[in-house]
Write an enzyme that holds these catalytic residues in place. Structure first.
Site, PDB file in Angstrom:
ATOM      1  N   LYS A  80     -15.291  -0.304  -9.282  1.00 14.07           N
ATOM      2  CA  LYS A  80     -14.577  -0.205  -8.006  1.00 14.07           C
ATOM      3  C   LYS A  80     -14.363   1.271  -7.669  1.00 14.07           C
ATOM      4  O   LYS A  80     -14.004   2.059  -8.550  1.00 14.07           O
ATOM      5  CB  LYS A  80     -13.235  -0.929  -8.129  1.00 14.07           C
ATOM      6  N   SER A 155      -8.604  -6.476  -2.373  1.00 19.76           N
ATOM      7  CA  SER A 155      -9.406  -5.332  -2.022  1.00 19.76           C
ATOM      8  C   SER A 155     -10.706  -5.208  -2.806  1.00 19.76           C
ATOM      9  O   SER A 155     -11.640  -4.559  -2.348  1.00 19.76           O
ATOM     10  CB  SER A 155      -8.587  -4.052  -2.255  1.00 19.76           C
ATOM     11  N   SER A 179      -5.789  -8.137  -5.864  1.00 26.27           N
ATOM     12  CA  SER A 179      -7.083  -7.536  -5.513  1.00 26.27           C
ATOM     13  C   SER A 179      -8.215  -7.789  -6.515  1.00 26.27           C
ATOM     14  O   SER A 179      -9.371  -7.512  -6.215  1.00 26.27           O
ATOM     15  CB  SER A 179      -6.934  -6.024  -5.327  1.00 26.27           C
TER      16      SER A 179
END
Lengths: 501, 499
Positions: A80, A155, A179
């Site tokens: 990420k 996210s 997330s």
């Protein structure tokens, strides 16, 4: 599709150790896959093919030389774009950090590199991890591989989509309000938010410091556990990290036995606002666990109803302070520096141009919540409710070993559907936020496709702090039994669609 | 500028000053408050930085345990309570010298609180109540380039040095200090001097005001005589020496009194002390005070010093200043008056160190409170800022005791030491300052003096021994002062058959 892509990290690891495949072949297969599909899916913000291949080759050489390597050595991983990594720009999904190359690695980046995992690239996310759809990314949204008109969650939508699109077998995520778990839920993958403090935040760009929890993303429970083992553990550079032994999550994932386990169903998470197909698959999964010998009881956690409201005071308050440093003075975007304007004007222009709408919304909310005269009513009250949520968990865990709920009230919604309705967007995290507020461990596991829209449904397991192994135990039992019924993983159904198409 | 102001005496006839002092002490820990970077002063700009003190995205603070220890020892030395549990807080504001755009500080949970110390001015004791002592990190340093003042207004551009960012600070805040009357500026100065001495005795800070490792913000407000209602206060910054604390407060009291006496209103504001012109000018107005949005620092865990640890640290405290003064006065045999001069003049530690270097107490006192105090005053320095050490003063006195130097020569040796010419013995050697007691050289000079002054010689021969002074003077002049005056006298009297 290259058959290597459909294998799990643990299967690839066995083949690597048996000499049946090289890390280079595995890495090349994933890079080819990314080249083929990512133009459409947009899981990645940056890919470093050359370095990935060179790393894989070096690992092959080390293995050939007889070196003892970590179980996950040579396995590709997607990271990420919130984790500092010197090898590629780190943007946090924001234009304000476009092109910024960190001069240091996050502790977790370092651990993954030290274990010999091969970093393929950095994955897309909502800007500064604020969102449930990746639509707030400054670099365009990611699409859900199950239905490319739908969101991949957020996210960490980029990491989840990379797994579901077979672009990577493992990924790193962070979970502040869901997330990791919500994207796992809507992409039919596995995501675990470890106990707060079990994984270091050092070098992970902060959203809300008291909630942010890095964790593993994978397509199977065992793979997630293998990655969890690599990344978890005390870090002296993070004061909030816990100096305690990491529970045997890999053992739990292999044991997959829930006989005699007491499972509490959170009464508050269901009914209005929950998609019927989601509730149906959730109930079916409960029966599966009951059939495996678990004891199912209903538990009330009355303050969970206030978790979302509480979260939207505490999180923005921390955001407003954590994001202050993006001021154009030292790194990142700088707007309006014409030699005439003052530092304050340049700061203001830069932040106006560099931050997106959702980030600004949260900065304003948080600034307000912390303001003199409002602090007690907002931030102060929210901290009190947070304590009540912690007590709900404590009371519940006196009765049961784990709590369960749907991971998110609905399946993947359409791209653009909630982007202008923040409250609707926020509700995607209704079931996941309590575990961030309390800091306990939780994970999301696939439990089928919703009969109403054919999209993946996630089953959330919550365990007490430092009992992360229980999350894996339940997830693995569910995965094993459902796998027997389905003849494989849920995600394999997506792969077979592609093959038949 | 101060010509238009009411005189200090007139101001004090109308008003009672109330003081509030905020002192920042930079700790002398080897590393910064929240990272491992060096705290050394004077490094190349931005050479002592890392992701943490640069506030890079993702970086996290870790508390320096040594800084906590120093904070607790300071708290104990100020007779404060030590918190059993406290937290850091974020003070949020945007400024280019703040790498995170918030300062990690403490807010409503300071490590030390509710203490107090006594200071003495002219034989009177004043109680200074301490509200709190809390831990925080320093900011970077801005250098404004261009413009005439070196301040941000009018500068062409500014440079930032983050070497200081994250250096541990202790902020010591008094409660309002009342009842000092006309002595307010002196009490303030004595208080800061006491803190400086305390910090030095604790060995927790270099306390160099000129390097900014001890900084004082001086708050003052005026109450009309007989009133008990606090007036609006000003906070004067850039007060970089003990001397300027006294001067700045004296100026502020006169300025505020002038405004109030003419029916005006004092603005609650920050003011800037100008050492050169000896006046203050307005800075940031506190009436539009920033809202710092303090909240507990979520990146750090609470600090919870155990009672046992606090007691261990209490046992490491040095002797309290008052007890030490009493002990030293006894050891040195100084009168009360002598001791007061020593303490007020800032010579206590210097004399202590001089005595420790082997000098007798009275000559040590004499050098520091007379000759060296005069030199410091002339140079506008504090006594301990003079470029001469207690060891050098002891060495100087040893040369006097040995008869190598007389007082006049010794003062010339001091000139040499202050000018950086080396140790006293080296200055004696290099300048050729030793007393001449070689009878051959002296006898010749005596001979010449007698020849040149036959009248005087005659008077001495007649028994007027006191007339020898004129001949001694002549010899000393010829010897450029480097003669042993006693020996010269002996030689003159012997020559003129008066012994």
């Amino acid at each position: 599709m290259n058959p290597l892509l459909m294998l799990t990290a643990s299967e690839l690891s066995q083949m690597l150790r048996a000499g049946e495949v090289s890390a280079r072949e595995i890495t090349a297969a994933h890079l080819d896959r990314i080249a083929a599909v990512d133009g459409d899916i947009h899981s990645f913000l940056a890919v470093d093919s050359e370095r990935a291949l060179a790393t894989a080759e070096a690992l092959d050489d080390r293995r050939a030389a007889g070196e003892e390597l970590d179980e996950l050595a040579g396995i590709p991983i997607a990271v990420k774009d919130l984790f500092c990594y010197t090898g590629l720009p780190t943007t946090a999904g924001s234009r304000i950090l476009e092109g910024w190359r960190p001069p240091y690695n996050a502790t977790l980046t370092e651990r993954v590199l030290d274990a010999g995992l091969v970093v393929l690239g950095k994955t897309n996310l909502d800007e500064f991890a604020m969102g449930s759809s990746t639509e707030s990314s400054g670099y365009g949204p990611t699409r859900n591989p199950w239905d490319r008109t739908r969101i991949p969650g957020g996210s960490g939508g980029g990491s989840a989509a990379a797994l579901a699109a077979f672009e990577a077998p493992l990924a790193l995520g962070t979970d502040t309000g869901g997330s990791i778990r919500q994207p796992a839920s809507v992409t039919g993958t596995v995501g675990v938010k470890p106990t707060y403090g079990a994984t270091s935040r050092y070098g992970v760009i902060a959203m809300a410091s008291s909630l942010d929890t890095p964790g593993p993303c994978a397509r199977t429970v065992l793979d997630a556990a293998l990655l969890h083992r690599v990344i978890a553990g005390w870090d002296p550079r993070d004061s909030t990290s816990i100096n305690a032994a990491v529970p045997d999550v890999v053992g739990a994932a292999r044991r997959a036995d829930v006989k005699g386990l007491r499972i509490g169903v959170v009464k508050e998470f269901g009914g209005e606002g929950y998609q019927p197909g989601v509730e149906q698959r959730f109930r079916e999964a409960l029966s599966v666990l009951e059939g495996l010998g678990a004891e199912i009881v209903e538990v009330s956690c009355p303050h969970f109803d206030y978790a979302l409201a509480t979260y939207y005071l505490i999180m923005p308050a921390e955001v407003s302070s954590n994001l202050a440093r993006f001021d154009a003075m030292r790194y990142g975007l700088r707007v309006g520096d014409d030699g005439e304007r003052s530092a304050e004007e340049v700061m203001s222009l830069t932040r106006g141009a560099g931050f997106g709408a959702e980030v600004k919304r949260r900065i304003i909310l948080g600034t307000y919540a912390l303001s003199s005269g409002y602090y007690d009513a907002y931030y102060g009250s929210a901290q009190k409710v947070r304590t009540l949520i912690v007590r709900d968990f404590e009371a519940a865990f006196e009765q049961v070993d784990v709590l369960v709920s749907p991971s998110t009230p609905t399946t993947a919604f359409g791209l653009g559907e909630r982007i202008d309705d923040p409250l609707a967007m926020y509700k995607a995290d209704l079931c996941t936020i309590p575990s961030n507020m309390a800091g306990n461990a939780a994970g999301s596991f696939p439990c089928g496709l919703s009969p109403d829209d054919g999209l993946p449904v996630g089953f959330q397991v919550m365990a007490p702090a430092l009992a992360d192994d229980r999350v894996y135990l339940v997830g693995a039992a569910l995965e094993a039994e459902l796998g027997r019924r389905w003849g494989g993983l849920l995600i394999d159904q997506l792969a077979s669609r592609e093959v038949s198409a | 500028m101060s010509d238009e102001l009411m005189s200090y005496d007139a101001a004090l006839e109308l008003f009672d000053p109330v003081l509030g002092l905020e002192v920042h002490v930079e700790l002398n820990t080897a590393s910064k408050m929240f990272c491992g970077c060096s705290t050394a002063f004077g490094g190349a700009p931005n050479s002592q930085t890392c992701p943490v003190c640069l506030g890079l995205p993702g970086s996290l603070p870790v508390v320096n345990a040594k800084a906590i220890e120093s904070a607790i020892r300071i708290g104990l030395a100020l007779n404060c309570e030590i918190a059993g549990w406290c937290r850091f807080a974020r003070k949020n504001y945007f400024y280019p010298d703040m790498t995170k755009d918030f300062q990690t500080s403490q807010y409503d949970e300071p490590i030390a609180f509710e203490g107090g110390v006594d200071v003495e001015v002219d034989g009177e004791t004043y109680q200074i109540p301490i509200e709190r002592a809390h831990m925080e990190e320093d900011a970077g340093k801005l250098l404004h380039v261009g413009g005439s003042t070196g301040r941000i207004q009018g500068a062409d551009y500014s440079l930032v040095d983050y070497n200081r960012a994250g250096v541990p600070l202790i902020e010591i805040v008094t409660k309002p200090v009342r009842g000092t009357g006309a002595k307010a500026p002196q009490v303030a100065k004595a208080y800061v001097a006491l803190l400086r001495d305390l910090m030095r005795a604790l060995d927790v800070s270099d306390v160099r005001m000129e390097q900014g490792s001890l900084r004082c913000d001086a708050n003052v407000s005026l109450m009309p005589k007989g009133s008990s209602e606090l007036g609006l206060r000003t906070e004067t910054k850039n007060v970089n020496s003990l001397r300027s604390i006294e001067a700045a407060l004296t100026y502020e009291i006169r300025r505020q009194a002038t405004i109030l006496a003419s029916g005006g209103r004092v603005h609650q504001e920050t003011r800037h002390w100008h050492e050169d012109g000896s006046y203050t000018s307005p800075g940031r107005s506190k009436e539009q005070a920033e809202d710092y949005r303090y909240f507990p620092e979520p990146d750090l865990v609470p600090v919870a010093p155990s009672a046992g640890w606090v007691e261990e640290l209490r046992a490491t405290l040095p002797e309290p200043p008052a007890a030490r003064q009493a002990r030293l006065q006894g050891e040195w045999g100084f009168t009360d008056l002598e001791m007061r001069d020593v303490v007020n003049g800032g010579g206590l530690d210097l004399i202590d160190a001089t005595v420790a270097a082997g000098c007798a107490a009275q000559p040590a006192r004499k050098w520091w409170t007379t000759e060296l105090t005069r030199r410091a005053n002339e140079a506008g320095l504090e006594l301990d800022e003079l470029a001469i050490t207690p060891v050098q003063v002891a060495a100087l006195q040893a040369l006097v005791d040995a008869g190598t130097l007389n007082d006049k020569l010794a003062r010339q040796v001091i000139d040499g030491v202050l000018a950086g010419e080396g140790e006293p013995a080296e200055v004696v050697e290099a300048r050729g300052l030793a007393v001449v007691s070689d009878d051959g050289a002296l006898a010749a000079a005596v001979e010449r003096a007698i020849e040149a002054n036959p009248d005087v010689a005659d008077r001495i021969r007649e028994g007027k021994v006191q007339a020898a002074g004129a001949l001694i003077g002549a010899v000393m002049k010829e010897m450029r002062g480097q003669a042993d005056a006693g020996r010269v006298r002996e030689l003159i009297l012997a020559k003129l058959a008066q012994v």
